[in-house]
Design a protein around this motif. Structure first.
Motif, PDB file in Angstrom:
ATOM      1  N   SER A 267      14.089 -13.328  -0.923  1.00 16.52           N
ATOM      2  CA  SER A 267      13.527 -12.510  -2.003  1.00 16.52           C
ATOM      3  C   SER A 267      12.773 -13.309  -3.054  1.00 16.52           C
ATOM      4  O   SER A 267      11.752 -12.854  -3.574  1.00 16.52           O
ATOM      5  N   ASP A 268      13.270 -14.475  -3.392  1.00 20.85           N
ATOM      6  CA  ASP A 268      12.706 -15.225  -4.517  1.00 20.85           C
ATOM      7  C   ASP A 268      11.652 -16.253  -4.109  1.00 20.85           C
ATOM      8  O   ASP A 268      11.184 -17.027  -4.944  1.00 20.85           O
TER       9      ASP A 268
ATOM     10  N   LYS B  16       8.119 -17.415  -3.547  1.00 21.80           N
ATOM     11  CA  LYS B  16       6.861 -16.898  -4.088  1.00 21.80           C
ATOM     12  C   LYS B  16       5.635 -17.696  -3.667  1.00 21.80           C
ATOM     13  O   LYS B  16       4.528 -17.430  -4.129  1.00 21.80           O
TER      14      LYS B  16
ATOM     15  N   ARG C 274       9.698  -8.941 -10.821  1.00 19.35           N
ATOM     16  CA  ARG C 274      10.657  -9.209  -9.748  1.00 19.35           C
ATOM     17  C   ARG C 274       9.927  -9.429  -8.430  1.00 19.35           C
ATOM     18  O   ARG C 274       8.929  -8.769  -8.127  1.00 19.35           O
ATOM     19  N   GLY C 275      10.459 -10.362  -7.635  1.00 22.62           N
ATOM     20  CA  GLY C 275       9.838 -10.644  -6.347  1.00 22.62           C
ATOM     21  C   GLY C 275       9.728  -9.414  -5.472  1.00 22.62           C
ATOM     22  O   GLY C 275       8.708  -9.193  -4.812  1.00 22.62           O
TER      23      GLY C 275
END
Length: 362
Positions: A199-200, A202, A326-327
């Motif tokens: 999720s995080d 980027k 948020r991702g």
């Protein structure tokens, strides 16, 4: 032999590429996380005309059951003496305060009262087996499969992710995982245990570091083969890259521009024709003759053009990328923006709110 991760941007032709660029004399097993994705893989694999290539496709759950669980059932710890030979999709309690809770050392943690195995705890059970068990399982797999291809790797969650990490570290079967990290949290695995470990992430650099840490430095990370989208125009690709910081290029098969709708009159003019209107949540149907949906539920679709209604947070982020987004929200917005075959219309939250107040003042 080096196991590989391929980062494929939206619209890059991922499924076609992985099902058609096959090596002669190889035996392939394709995996994905939903039955619909498996059907899509099988449709594409049916085009293969090389009889020397053996191909099959299954869900990840079916793979775990048939290749890692049943062949070694007698040696699994804890002993599943009450197992009735079938599985259930029901959720077992994770609350240790409840009477129905069993610890991971107990067979009932993996079986319900009827002797059915919890499908969403099967990967956890396999992950708890010792290295000798896994080595034996992978060696048996290598007798029948040369290349294991796991599609939509961004949908991996919890224990499924841990199990794939073990697969990527072994060297008896070649493993290729393919997907788009920037679509993480847009679709879910069959059983949602928690947010995706991806999720995080980027950036591509962050992806390389993460994969090296979790799957080993011998895993090749390919961010070039499928970096060009066959769907979106160069203008849309440049906008997504500069504003969402997603490395995506256009194959230049389609033309189209990005239009920011800043005035209410411009919005009314735009809505005179039918478009696909996408919002973070399903938008209020302020205008007739439009097709409304959310950012995330259009994954896998493509439309002649797209109108994206920003949330307040997304509007602030596009104006100033020092604003935190948020991702998972960024990923859903990325999916929405990359559905268009031509023009992308972006409606700020503030403009849509003005329209809503004019049409529904109360």
């Amino acid at each position: 032999m080096a196991n590989k991760l391929i980062q494929a941007v939206a619209g890059a032709g991922k499924t076609y590429t992985i099902t058609h660029n096959l090596q002669s004399e190889k035996r392939y097993l394709f995996l994905s996380f939903t039955r619909e994705n498996v059907k899509n893989l099988r449709r594409n694999l049916a085009d293969n005309k090389d009889d020397s290539i053996q191909v099959s496709a299954a869900t990840f759950s079916t793979f775990v059951i048939n290749w890692l669980f049943f062949p070694f059932l007698s040696s699994i710890e804890p002993r599943l003496v009450d197992f009735k030979g079938n599985f259930t999709t029901e959720e077992a309690t994770n609350d240790s305060r409840k009477a129905a809770y069993y610890t991971i050392q107990e067979a009932r943690h993996y079986l319900n009262s009827s002797g059915l195995a919890y499908l969403n705890r099967l990967s956890k059970l396999i992950n708890r087996q010792n290295s000798k068990y896994l080595k034996k399982a992978f060696k048996r797999l290598s007798r029948f499969v040369d290349v294991l291809v796991i599609d939509e790797f961004q949908d991996l969650l919890g224990e499924d992710f841990k199990l794939v990490c073990k697969l990527m570290k072994q060297n008896q079967v070649e493993v290729i995982i393919v997907g788009d990290i920037f679509q993480t949290d847009v679709t879910k695995s069959n059983f949602k245990e928690k947010n995706s470990p991806l999720s995080d992430i980027k950036s591509e650099e962050a992806l390389r570091d993460f994969i090296a840490k979790k799957m080993g430095r011998r895993v090749l990370v390919d961010t070039n083969s499928l970096k060009r989208s066959r769907r979106i125009s160069e203008s849309v690709a440049n906008f997504v890259t500069s504003h969402l910081h997603v490395a995506i290029e256009s194959n230049k098969d389609h033309d189209g521009d990005v239009h920011i709708i800043k005035e209410l009159d411009s919005l009314y003019s735009l809505m005179e024709k039918q478009h696909h209107v996408l919002g973070y949540r399903r938008p209020d149907e302020l205008f007739g003759n439009q097709i409304y949906n959310t950012w995330q539920y259009t994954k896998g679709d493509e439309f002649s053009d797209v109108v994206v209604i920003l949330s307040q947070k997304a509007e602030d982020y596009l104006k100033n990328d020092s604003v935190k987004l948020r991702g998972s929200t960024r990923n859903k917005l990325y999916v929405a923006m990359t559905r268009t075959l031509s023009d992308l219309y972006i409606v700020p939250f503030s403009v849509w709110k003005q329209a809503k107040l004019r049409i529904n003042p109360h």
